[in-house]
Design a protein around this motif. Sequence first.
Motif, short mmCIF file in Angstrom:
data_model
loop_
_atom_site.label_atom_id
_atom_site.label_comp_id
_atom_site.label_asym_id
_atom_site.label_seq_id
_atom_site.Cartn_x
_atom_site.Cartn_y
_atom_site.Cartn_z
N MET A 106 54.62 43.29 23.92
CA MET A 106 54.91 43.39 25.35
C MET A 106 53.74 42.80 26.14
SD MET A 106 55.77 46.75 27.65
CE MET A 106 56.07 46.62 29.41
N VAL A 107 54.05 41.99 27.14
CA VAL A 107 53.02 41.36 27.97
C VAL A 107 52.66 42.30 29.11
CG1 VAL A 107 52.43 39.37 29.38
CG2 VAL A 107 53.95 39.09 27.40
N ILE A 108 51.36 42.45 29.36
CA ILE A 108 50.88 43.29 30.46
C ILE A 108 50.21 42.39 31.49
CG2 ILE A 108 49.33 45.18 31.11
CD1 ILE A 108 49.60 46.23 28.25
N TYR A 109 50.59 42.56 32.77
CA TYR A 109 50.06 41.73 33.85
C TYR A 109 49.17 42.56 34.77
CZ TYR A 109 53.81 38.56 32.41
OH TYR A 109 54.63 37.74 31.69
N SER A 110 48.21 41.89 35.40
CA SER A 110 47.37 42.55 36.40
C SER A 110 48.18 42.75 37.67
CB SER A 110 46.14 41.68 36.71
OG SER A 110 46.53 40.44 37.28
N ASN A 111 47.69 43.60 38.55
CA ASN A 111 48.42 43.91 39.79
C ASN A 111 48.69 42.68 40.65
OD1 ASN A 111 48.53 46.64 39.16
ND2 ASN A 111 46.60 47.10 40.22
N ASN A 112 47.76 41.75 40.68
CA ASN A 112 47.95 40.54 41.50
C ASN A 112 48.67 39.43 40.74
OD1 ASN A 112 46.00 39.66 39.72
ND2 ASN A 112 44.41 39.33 41.28
N GLY A 113 48.99 39.65 39.46
CA GLY A 113 49.74 38.67 38.68
C GLY A 113 48.93 37.49 38.19
N LYS A 114 47.64 37.50 38.46
CA LYS A 114 46.78 36.38 38.08
C LYS A 114 46.44 36.42 36.59
CE LYS A 114 43.91 32.88 38.76
NZ LYS A 114 44.38 31.52 39.07
N TYR A 115 46.34 37.62 36.03
CA TYR A 115 45.90 37.77 34.64
C TYR A 115 46.99 38.49 33.82
CZ TYR A 115 41.54 36.81 37.07
OH TYR A 115 40.57 36.25 37.87
N ALA A 116 46.94 38.22 32.52
CA ALA A 116 47.90 38.86 31.61
C ALA A 116 47.23 39.08 30.27
CB ALA A 116 49.14 38.00 31.45
N SER A 117 47.76 40.01 29.51
CA SER A 117 47.24 40.25 28.16
C SER A 117 48.40 40.42 27.20
CB SER A 117 46.34 41.48 28.14
OG SER A 117 47.07 42.64 28.50
N PHE A 118 48.22 39.90 26.00
CA PHE A 118 49.24 40.04 24.96
C PHE A 118 48.51 40.30 23.66
CE2 PHE A 118 51.98 38.03 21.67
CZ PHE A 118 53.04 38.93 21.76
N LEU A 119 48.82 41.43 23.04
CA LEU A 119 48.08 41.91 21.88
C LEU A 119 46.61 42.09 22.30
CD1 LEU A 119 49.78 39.71 19.14
CD2 LEU A 119 50.34 42.05 19.84
N SER A 120 45.67 41.40 21.67
CA SER A 120 44.25 41.55 22.04
C SER A 120 43.73 40.35 22.83
CB SER A 120 43.41 41.72 20.76
OG SER A 120 43.55 40.58 19.92
N ASP A 121 44.62 39.42 23.17
CA ASP A 121 44.20 38.19 23.85
C ASP A 121 44.43 38.29 25.36
OD1 ASP A 121 43.45 36.93 21.44
OD2 ASP A 121 45.56 36.41 21.06
N LYS A 122 43.54 37.65 26.11
CA LYS A 122 43.62 37.63 27.56
C LYS A 122 44.08 36.24 28.03
CE LYS A 122 41.83 41.76 27.66
NZ LYS A 122 42.67 42.95 27.97
N TYR A 123 44.84 36.23 29.13
CA TYR A 123 45.38 34.99 29.67
C TYR A 123 45.19 34.95 31.19
CZ TYR A 123 47.64 34.57 25.11
OH TYR A 123 47.87 34.47 23.77
N THR A 124 44.98 33.75 31.70
CA THR A 124 44.81 33.55 33.15
C THR A 124 45.82 32.51 33.62
OG1 THR A 124 42.43 34.00 32.97
CG2 THR A 124 43.21 32.91 34.98
N ARG A 125 46.49 32.79 34.74
CA ARG A 125 47.50 31.85 35.25
C ARG A 125 46.82 30.64 35.89
NH1 ARG A 125 50.85 34.59 39.42
NH2 ARG A 125 49.19 33.89 40.82
N ASP A 126 47.22 29.46 35.44
CA ASP A 126 46.71 28.22 36.01
C ASP A 126 47.47 27.92 37.30
OD1 ASP A 126 45.29 25.72 36.11
OD2 ASP A 126 47.14 24.76 35.47
N ASP A 127 46.74 27.82 38.41
CA ASP A 127 47.40 27.63 39.71
C ASP A 127 48.09 26.27 39.83
OD1 ASP A 127 46.61 30.13 40.56
OD2 ASP A 127 44.73 29.42 41.42
N ASN A 128 47.69 25.30 39.03
CA ASN A 128 48.29 23.97 39.11
C ASN A 128 49.63 23.90 38.36
OD1 ASN A 128 46.21 22.78 40.66
ND2 ASN A 128 44.96 22.51 38.81
N THR A 129 49.65 24.44 37.15
CA THR A 129 50.87 24.36 36.34
C THR A 129 51.72 25.62 36.41
OG1 THR A 129 49.76 25.23 34.36
CG2 THR A 129 49.66 22.84 34.73
N GLY A 130 51.10 26.77 36.73
CA GLY A 130 51.84 28.03 36.77
C GLY A 130 51.89 28.73 35.43
N TYR A 131 51.39 28.08 34.36
CA TYR A 131 51.40 28.68 33.04
C TYR A 131 50.18 29.59 32.85
CZ TYR A 131 55.05 25.39 31.57
OH TYR A 131 56.21 24.70 31.45
N TYR A 132 50.33 30.63 32.02
CA TYR A 132 49.22 31.50 31.66
C TYR A 132 48.52 30.88 30.44
CZ TYR A 132 50.76 35.21 34.79
OH TYR A 132 51.10 35.95 35.90
#
Length: 216
Positions: A1-27
């Motif tokens: 299950m993917v967990i997102y930060s309150n502002n939607g900028k960051y996400a985590s899946f398993l033990s890895d962290k992800y950041t949304r790229d403002d240009n492409t929209g991908y994490y």
Amino acid sequence: MVIYSNNGKYASFLSDKYTRDDNTGYYLSSKLFNGKRKRLHIAVWEYFNGDIPMGYQIHHKDFNKNNNEISNLELKTVHDHLSLHAKLHTKEHVMEFHKKGIEAAKKWHASSDGSQWHKKRYDQMKDKLHQKIKRICPVCGNGFETTRTHENAFCSNNCRSAYRRRSGVDNEKRTCIICGNEFTTNKYSKAKTCSPKCYTKSRLQTMQNKKYKKAQ
């Protein structure tokens, strides 16, 4: 299950962290995988299904890059995936272009140049617009004149109303207040009864009710 930060900028899946790229929209992952930052939706797909076959890509079913749950991901060939997004992009581009065109047209028609163009156009066309046309009224058969700007099919409002009554375009179904039978009448009519007989009964009832009220 993917967990997102309150502002939607960051996400985590398993033990890895992800950041949304403002240009492409991908994490994108915070750490590198084979020298590249892996996209979140690819990591989710590979966790549940293994490596992506050569010539295939992962597609967001609802086109929402913020929805990276496995239920929203599907495998598509590169050709099908690119074609699908190309169609969506073309549709959105056309709609946006159409919207901008309408707004630009409104501004131009309201401008000084637009007003002058309309005036010039009217001066060129006014003789044709106000040209008299002879017609025969389809109701009474009388001849009459009309213009192109106010082209009428009938010689008068009475004939227009008569035509509508004959055609039944304004008819509706009603229920007789006396016998309960259904009847057809013009929607602008005040008729509440289906026949002269029921109308007479209705009048008698109304008179009797008035006498009864007075007696009280």
